[in-house]
Enzyme design. Structure first.
Site, PDB file in Angstrom:
ATOM      1  N   LYS A  76       0.863  -1.178   0.000  1.00 53.17           N
ATOM      2  CA  LYS A  76       0.000   0.000   0.000  1.00 53.17           C
ATOM      3  C   LYS A  76       0.901   1.229   0.000  1.00 53.17           C
ATOM      4  CE  LYS A  76      -3.875   1.992   2.659  1.00 53.17           C
ATOM      5  NZ  LYS A  76      -4.796   1.787   3.806  1.00 53.17           N
ATOM      6  N   SER A 151      -9.687   2.015   2.835  1.00 51.32           N
ATOM      7  CA  SER A 151      -8.818   2.787   1.982  1.00 51.32           C
ATOM      8  C   SER A 151      -7.814   1.942   1.204  1.00 51.32           C
ATOM      9  CB  SER A 151      -8.036   3.791   2.843  1.00 51.32           C
ATOM     10  OG  SER A 151      -7.238   3.118   3.788  1.00 51.32           O
ATOM     11  N   SER A 175      -9.990  -0.523   6.995  1.00 54.26           N
ATOM     12  CA  SER A 175      -9.443  -0.475   5.634  1.00 54.26           C
ATOM     13  C   SER A 175      -8.734  -1.721   5.139  1.00 54.26           C
ATOM     14  CB  SER A 175      -8.500   0.716   5.494  1.00 54.26           C
ATOM     15  OG  SER A 175      -9.246   1.898   5.444  1.00 54.26           O
TER      16      SER A 175
END
Ligand code: GLN
Length: 483
Positions: A76, A151, A175
């Site tokens: 990420k 997210s 998330s």
């Protein structure tokens, strides 16, 4: 080749069926071909990947072994990667090349992980739809008109579309688990302090936790093994030994006490999701688990508390991005105040600005007691509810989300509507507990997740229950059409 899980890749590499370099080439080509539809990557790192793959192959040729040695992964884009753009999904950090690797990145590289790139995400990890990224929205491979969740939507979409077997992600209010639910993956948010936050760009420091997103619990165990552990660089990292997560996968579920909170099945939950959750409970009962109704009476206060605490911490954490110390700087500032105003106004997107304002307001003199302090008291009540529940049961089970993935743009004009979708996930962050989401079926062709929560440091128990469930169901093996 792209359908293999991490566990299958590890066996294939050990048996010399293919090399890490070959596999890496296949996946890089697949990303180039398919990712334009999804937008799941912000940066690709093919040169780094191929050099790491060759190095892993050489280590294996020298007799080394290890489940992650030569395994393709992605991070990420809020994990710092030395010399590689680490954008956090924001214009603010569009040109930021981190000067060092996050602990998670360094640990996985040392274990032989091959980094294919950095995945798309909501700006500064704020969101549940991956629509707030400066680099554009991510699409859900199960239906390109729908969001993949957020997210960590880039990590989720990429793994779900078989662009790679697993990726790192972070979970401040859901998330990891919510995008896992929306894309038919297994995702684990570890106990707060289990995985180092050093080099992980902060959103809300007392809630943020890194963890794995993969297709199976078995793969989450492998990736978590590489991520977890004490880190002296992170003062909230906990000095507890890391158990062998793979060794716990095959434990029997005979007598496992599952708590099902009655508050989870109130208004707001899609009844078709409720049915799928009840099916998953029946499946676990067949494996020997016993189910008990429990209560988490303060759950209704969790969303307002979270949406005070998280923005409050964010407003403090994001103050460093001022165009001087870090981040985008505006052109030709007239004076210092103008420089701050325009740098932050240009660098941050609308959702981030909204949260900074909410957080600064909640922390301001005169409002601190009414909002921030009160939210912290609720946080303790939420934790106490869990502590009482875990005196009676071994895990808590329920839906991961009240609804399946919504259409792109559907909640853009109403941020609170999106905040309400976090109702089942944020309590684990407020309490610091580990939580896992795993595939439980489909509604209108869109995946649905079931969430399991466990006491502190019982990640092994979550992985055990999920693995046993996955040995007896095939939801997690379903592949989105076109991928
Ligand atoms: N949706 C939640 C938020 O917007 C959670 C985000 C996260 O876990 N990073 O704050």
């Amino acid at each position: 080749m792209h359908h293999m899980t991490l566990a299958e890749i590890a066996r294939g590499l050990a048996d010399k069926k293919f090399s890490s370099e070959e596999l890496t080439q296949v996946l890089l080509a697949r990303i180039a071909q398919l990712d334009p539809q999804l937008n799941s990557f912000i940066s690709l790192t093919p040169e780094l990947a191929l050099s790491q793959a060759k190095a892993a192959d050489a280590r294996r040729a020298n007799g080394e072994s290890g489940a992650l040695l030569g395994a393709p992964i992605a991070h990420k884009d809020l994990f710092c990667t030395q010399g590689i753009r680490t954008s956090c999904g924001s214009k603010m950090l569009d040109n930021f090349k981190a000067p060092y690797d996050a602990t998670v990145v360094a640990k996985l590289a040392a274990a032989g992980g091959v980094t294919l790139g950095k995945t798309n995400m909501d700006e500064f990890a704020m969101g549940s739809a991956n629509e707030s990224s400066y680099y554009g929205a991510v699409k859900n491979p199960w239906n390109l008109e729908h969001v993949p969740g957020g997210s960590s939507g880039g990590s989720a979409a990429a793994v779900a579309a078989r662009l790679l077997p697993a990726a790192t992600a972070t979970d401040t209010g859901g998330s990891i688990r919510q995008p896992a639910a929306f894309t038919n993956l297994t995702g684990l948010k570890p106990t707060y302090g289990r995985v180092s936050r050093w080099g992980m760009i902060a959103y809300a420091s007392s809630l943020d936790q890194g963890g794995p997103l993969a297709r199976t619990a078995e793969d989450c165990a492998l990736l978590l093994q590489g991520m977890a552990g004490f880190d002296p660089n992170d003062s909230t990292s906990i000095d507890e030994p890391v158990p062998d997560y793979s060794a716990s996968l095959n434990g029997s579920l005979q007598g496992l006490r599952i708590g099902v909170p009655k508050e989870y099945f109130g208004a707001g939950l899609d009844p078709r999701i409720a049915d799928l959750i009840h099916n998953s409970i029946k499946e676990l009962e067949k494996l020997g688990a016993v189910v008990k109704e429990i209560s988490l009476p303060n759950m209704q206060h969790a969303i307002p508390a979270y949406y005070v605490i998280a923005p409050a911490e964010a407003s403090s954490n994001l103050s460093r991005f001022d165009g001087v110390r870090f981040g985008h700087r505006c052109e030709n500032p007239e004076n210092l105040i103008d420089l701050y105003k325009r740098s932050r106004g240009e660098g941050f997107g609308a959702e981030v600005q909204r949260r900074i304002m909410v957080g600064a307001y909640a922390l301001s003199a005169g409002y601190y007691d009414a909002y921030y302090l009160k939210a912290q008291k609720i946080r303790r009540l939420v934790k106490n509810d869990f502590m009482a529940a875990f005196n009676e049961v071994d895990i808590i089970l329920g839906p991961t989300t009240p609804n399946p993935a919504w259409k792109l743009g559907a909640k853009n004009s109403d941020p609170v509507a999106a905040y309400l979708e976090d109702v089942y996930t944020i309590t684990a962050n407020l309490a610091g507990l580990p939580g896992l989401s795993m595939p439980a079926g489909f509604v209108d062709g869109l995946p649905v997740g079931v969430q399991l929560l466990a006491p502190y440091f019982q990640e092994g128990r979550l992985l055990n229950v999920a693995h046993q469930y996955q040995q007896n169901t095939d939801w997690h093996t379903r592949t989105p059409t076109g991928f």
